[in-house]
Design a protein around this motif. Sequence first.
Motif, PDB file in Angstrom:
ATOM      1  N   PHE A 556       0.844  -1.196   0.000  1.00 20.52           N
ATOM      2  CA  PHE A 556       0.000   0.000   0.000  1.00 20.52           C
ATOM      3  C   PHE A 556       0.876   1.241   0.000  1.00 20.52           C
ATOM      4  N   GLY A 557       1.134   1.782  -1.205  1.00 19.89           N
ATOM      5  CA  GLY A 557       2.059   2.891  -1.364  1.00 19.89           C
ATOM      6  C   GLY A 557       1.395   4.204  -1.686  1.00 19.89           C
ATOM      7  N   ALA A 558       1.830   4.837  -2.774  1.00 16.99           N
ATOM      8  CA  ALA A 558       1.382   6.181  -3.128  1.00 16.99           C
ATOM      9  C   ALA A 558      -0.107   6.203  -3.423  1.00 16.99           C
ATOM     10  N   GLU A 559      -0.839   7.060  -2.702  1.00 23.07           N
ATOM     11  CA  GLU A 559      -2.287   7.157  -2.878  1.00 23.07           C
ATOM     12  C   GLU A 559      -2.733   8.545  -3.309  1.00 23.07           C
ATOM     13  N   GLY A 560      -1.823   9.468  -3.434  1.00 25.05           N
ATOM     14  CA  GLY A 560      -2.195  10.806  -3.868  1.00 25.05           C
ATOM     15  C   GLY A 560      -0.943  11.628  -4.069  1.00 25.05           C
ATOM     16  N   VAL A 561      -1.064  12.668  -4.896  1.00 28.40           N
ATOM     17  CA  VAL A 561       0.062  13.564  -5.135  1.00 28.40           C
ATOM     18  C   VAL A 561      -0.475  14.976  -5.293  1.00 28.40           C
ATOM     19  N   ALA A 562       0.248  15.949  -4.742  1.00 30.26           N
ATOM     20  CA  ALA A 562      -0.140  17.358  -4.833  1.00 30.26           C
ATOM     21  C   ALA A 562       1.105  18.188  -5.122  1.00 30.26           C
ATOM     22  N   GLU A 612      -9.045  -3.081  16.625  1.00 36.10           N
ATOM     23  CA  GLU A 612      -8.360  -4.326  16.316  1.00 36.10           C
ATOM     24  C   GLU A 612      -8.892  -4.911  15.009  1.00 36.10           C
ATOM     25  N   GLY A 613      -7.981  -5.288  14.119  1.00 39.06           N
ATOM     26  CA  GLY A 613      -8.362  -5.889  12.848  1.00 39.06           C
ATOM     27  C   GLY A 613      -8.733  -4.903  11.767  1.00 39.06           C
ATOM     28  N   VAL A 614      -8.636  -3.627  12.047  1.00 39.09           N
ATOM     29  CA  VAL A 614      -8.995  -2.574  11.086  1.00 39.09           C
ATOM     30  C   VAL A 614      -7.749  -1.759  10.785  1.00 39.09           C
ATOM     31  N   TRP A 615      -7.570  -1.392   9.520  1.00 43.58           N
ATOM     32  CA  TRP A 615      -6.482  -0.467   9.232  1.00 43.58           C
ATOM     33  C   TRP A 615      -7.025   0.889   8.817  1.00 43.58           C
ATOM     34  N   VAL A 616      -6.229   1.914   9.104  1.00 44.01           N
ATOM     35  CA  VAL A 616      -6.533   3.289   8.724  1.00 44.01           C
ATOM     36  C   VAL A 616      -5.383   3.790   7.875  1.00 44.01           C
ATOM     37  N   GLY A 617      -5.697   4.531   6.824  1.00 44.09           N
ATOM     38  CA  GLY A 617      -4.653   5.047   5.951  1.00 44.09           C
ATOM     39  C   GLY A 617      -5.113   6.273   5.204  1.00 44.09           C
ATOM     40  N   LEU A 618      -4.246   6.752   4.310  1.00 44.43           N
ATOM     41  CA  LEU A 618      -4.522   7.941   3.512  1.00 44.43           C
ATOM     42  C   LEU A 618      -4.954   7.549   2.101  1.00 44.43           C
ATOM     43  N   SER A 619      -5.835   8.363   1.515  1.00 39.59           N
ATOM     44  CA  SER A 619      -6.316   8.085   0.171  1.00 39.59           C
ATOM     45  C   SER A 619      -6.071   9.217  -0.814  1.00 39.59           C
ATOM     46  N   GLU A 620      -5.728  10.404  -0.326  1.00 37.21           N
ATOM     47  CA  GLU A 620      -5.609  11.537  -1.245  1.00 37.21           C
ATOM     48  C   GLU A 620      -4.907  12.690  -0.545  1.00 37.21           C
ATOM     49  N   THR A 622      -4.306  17.025  -1.528  1.00 31.70           N
ATOM     50  CA  THR A 622      -4.421  18.147  -2.455  1.00 31.70           C
ATOM     51  C   THR A 622      -4.101  19.420  -1.684  1.00 31.70           C
ATOM     52  N   VAL A 623      -3.591  20.423  -2.372  1.00 34.65           N
ATOM     53  CA  VAL A 623      -3.185  21.675  -1.728  1.00 34.65           C
ATOM     54  C   VAL A 623      -4.051  22.813  -2.235  1.00 34.65           C
ATOM     55  N   TYR A 624      -4.549  23.592  -1.292  1.00 34.24           N
ATOM     56  CA  TYR A 624      -5.303  24.801  -1.630  1.00 34.24           C
ATOM     57  C   TYR A 624      -4.994  25.854  -0.574  1.00 34.24           C
ATOM     58  N   GLY A 625      -4.502  27.001  -1.021  1.00 36.92           N
ATOM     59  CA  GLY A 625      -4.181  28.081  -0.092  1.00 36.92           C
ATOM     60  C   GLY A 625      -3.070  27.674   0.856  1.00 36.92           C
ATOM     61  N   ASP A 626      -3.321  27.863   2.133  1.00 36.89           N
ATOM     62  CA  ASP A 626      -2.294  27.606   3.150  1.00 36.89           C
ATOM     63  C   ASP A 626      -2.339  26.194   3.714  1.00 36.89           C
ATOM     64  N   TYR A 627      -3.128  25.321   3.092  1.00 40.39           N
ATOM     65  CA  TYR A 627      -3.297  23.991   3.673  1.00 40.39           C
ATOM     66  C   TYR A 627      -3.167  22.888   2.619  1.00 40.39           C
ATOM     67  N   ALA A 628      -2.676  21.772   3.096  1.00 41.44           N
ATOM     68  CA  ALA A 628      -2.752  20.523   2.344  1.00 41.44           C
ATOM     69  C   ALA A 628      -3.904  19.719   2.928  1.00 41.44           C
ATOM     70  N   TYR A 629      -4.830  19.310   2.086  1.00 40.74           N
ATOM     71  CA  TYR A 629      -6.005  18.553   2.523  1.00 40.74           C
ATOM     72  C   TYR A 629      -5.763  17.066   2.260  1.00 40.74           C
ATOM     73  N   VAL A 630      -6.039  16.260   3.261  1.00 43.98           N
ATOM     74  CA  VAL A 630      -5.750  14.835   3.203  1.00 43.98           C
ATOM     75  C   VAL A 630      -7.021  14.047   3.490  1.00 43.98           C
ATOM     76  N   VAL A 631      -7.278  13.029   2.656  1.00 41.36           N
ATOM     77  CA  VAL A 631      -8.383  12.108   2.930  1.00 41.36           C
ATOM     78  C   VAL A 631      -7.835  10.941   3.735  1.00 41.36           C
ATOM     79  N   GLU A 632      -8.417  10.732   4.898  1.00 40.33           N
ATOM     80  CA  GLU A 632      -8.029   9.625   5.772  1.00 40.33           C
ATOM     81  C   GLU A 632      -9.253   8.738   5.968  1.00 40.33           C
TER      82      GLU A 632
END
Length: 724
Positions: A556-562, A612-620, A622-632
């Motif tokens: 499970f590697g690269a899931e988004g680029v900005a 337990e038994g569940v994983w959490v990760g990033l999916s995306e 993107t950058v807008y203004g002063d923030y990078a927005y991340v989908v978790e």
Amino acid sequence: MHASKHLGALTAALLLSTAGAHAAEYFNRVSSFPVALNAPEAEATSAEIITATDDGMTLIYSDSPNGGIGFVDITDAKAPKQAGYLDMGGEPTSVTVIGGKAYVAVNTSESFTEPSGKLVVVDIAGQSVDGEFELGGQPDSIAHNKDNTILAIAIENERDEDVNDGAIPQAPSGYLTLVALDNGAVTEAGIKKVELTGLSKIAPEDAEAEFVSFNDNDEVAVTMQENNYVVIVDAKTATVTGGFEAGETGVAGVDTKNDGKIDFSADLKVVPREPDAVKWLDNDRLIIANEGDWNGGSRGFTIFNRDGSIAFDSGNALDVNAAQLGHYPDFRNKKGVEPEGLEVATFGETKYIFIAEERSSLIAIYKDTGAEPEFVQSVPSGISPEGLVAIPERNLFATANEADLREDGLAGSHVMIYELGEGEPAYPQLISDLDADGHPIGWAAISGAVADAEKPGILYAVSDSVLYGEPAIYEIDATAQPARIVKKTVIARKGETAQKLDLEGITLDGEGGFWLANEGDSDKLVPHGLIHVDAEGAIQAEVGFPVDLLAGQKRFGAEGVAAIGSGDDLTLWVAVQREWGDDEKGFVKLLSYTPATKEWAAVRYPLEAAPEGVWVGLSEITVYGDYAYVVERDNQIADKAGLKAIYRVPVADLVGAELGGELPVVTKELVRDLIPDLASNNGYVVDKVESFAVDSTGKGFVITDNDGTDDSSGETFFWSIDLQ
């Protein structure tokens, strides 16, 4: 123009025109019921054939895997409730209701060569068995006549697909059973057997009865699927009075190859229609779903006159429609969307036709005009819809979706409820146009998106390895309602369609082209890295992850680029989905790459805690203004879904450190919990929120990944949120 190509284009035009219409009536999903609630201890439970009580307040479905029937209270259609479960002592295949009784066809066969079955009469109020009657064979479909005086049961005595490659004949033959009711009561004397052998050209000695339907004259239409034949029986006299071969047909303008791309330029060879479900439209016309089972299936539906002449054939229309909605099952091309179930019902003055598509998980809805039916819409259902029931007096219809994939951590079987009303259709939320050749722009599994730098509402998206044979960039016009895919640009390497790509992210390069994030898989020789393409999709450069980083690689590697900056100051930020071998548990990397210097660096992103038994990760990212927005998000679906959210990280925190050393940890802030957005679609909460893009006006766009309908309902949700 070939008739089926013309029909496909017509359906596409209707889809685009009706989807944005106002002051019209459409069906929209209002609720979804997980049938596991009725049988919580069952390892597998399914809703297959579904019916409703006469008052329209209770749904009853057959559950073959768990051997019972389930009851769903829909007094409030928007909040269905579990209402009981009753063991049938076998595998119920179909159910129908008359008054206070449910009549259930139950398969009790020990083998294909010694089939058996029974008719079980159930008292609905008491949820108890009133009586059981032997049928002498393995039943499939059951129905009753308008006056509630006769039952018809198709006794299939199905073939063994492991014998002679599933070819028929295979004894014993099937037949039709008619049951005369005495004030709703079944008696042994009222059960009659109608032989169906000697009628079809294909294996006339082995009638494979599949589905039954009554017209108002007490005539029963019986499909014999493998025989490719439709029989008409006078139920009052228990005699065969008519019938016809369903015939053969080819279909132009379809996708015929399981090759990781959706290409509608091929023609399906001539095959038997092999009808599954059948319904009378009136006393002189009937409609069949051409699913196919043994040697055929023409991917659509056909309306016949009672003499067997064809009044209408849908050609490639269902496939085209599914492809435009991202629901086309490329992984299983032999029968396309695989139409299986049918319902016909009159709401007000309009007679509607409902067609359940098993492999696309759509319900196509048409109006019966007496001539060529008029396409209205397609609505999303759960995985593998089979049974349909209309409740016109309440402006409702319901679907039974048979697939139970909970063992694999996916969605279970659901009953879904829809209501007819004025307004706009809630689905689709993303569709595609036709290309220059009149074929649908095929798409699925949207996995990353970026907004145009100048044009509000214009996005560019990629799909993942589901469409491995034709990786592409899709241009989306989100100013349309629903949003429209207007262009597809295929990624090319040295003039040929690029291979070994699993695209999960996209961003602008500031020069008219794009940088793409490629999620690697060492088992498939797919590299982890970044790919630079020009505006035409031609690869200009490929940048693999550095060797030291790959030492700890996981699937499970690269899931988004900005992108931040431009020209020599351009820096690309890559969201890595899950922890790699060198990551502390609960932290993932945001990688940075500077094309001008070819330097890599990274920061650490803190993940939300996972059960337990569940994983959490990033999916995306993107950058807008002063923030990078991340989908978790977590990897959970339906009632187990706990985390689908957008967080933001200050751009000021994105100061990467050298790989291999101590990495700084960024701070994050919750922007939006996406689970309420997903739940508002009134189905189950899907697992894969994978795209988020923000346009120049500060409007954000969220897109889900539908996995190309493989073990998925195929639903793609596309909606906007305002960041200003």
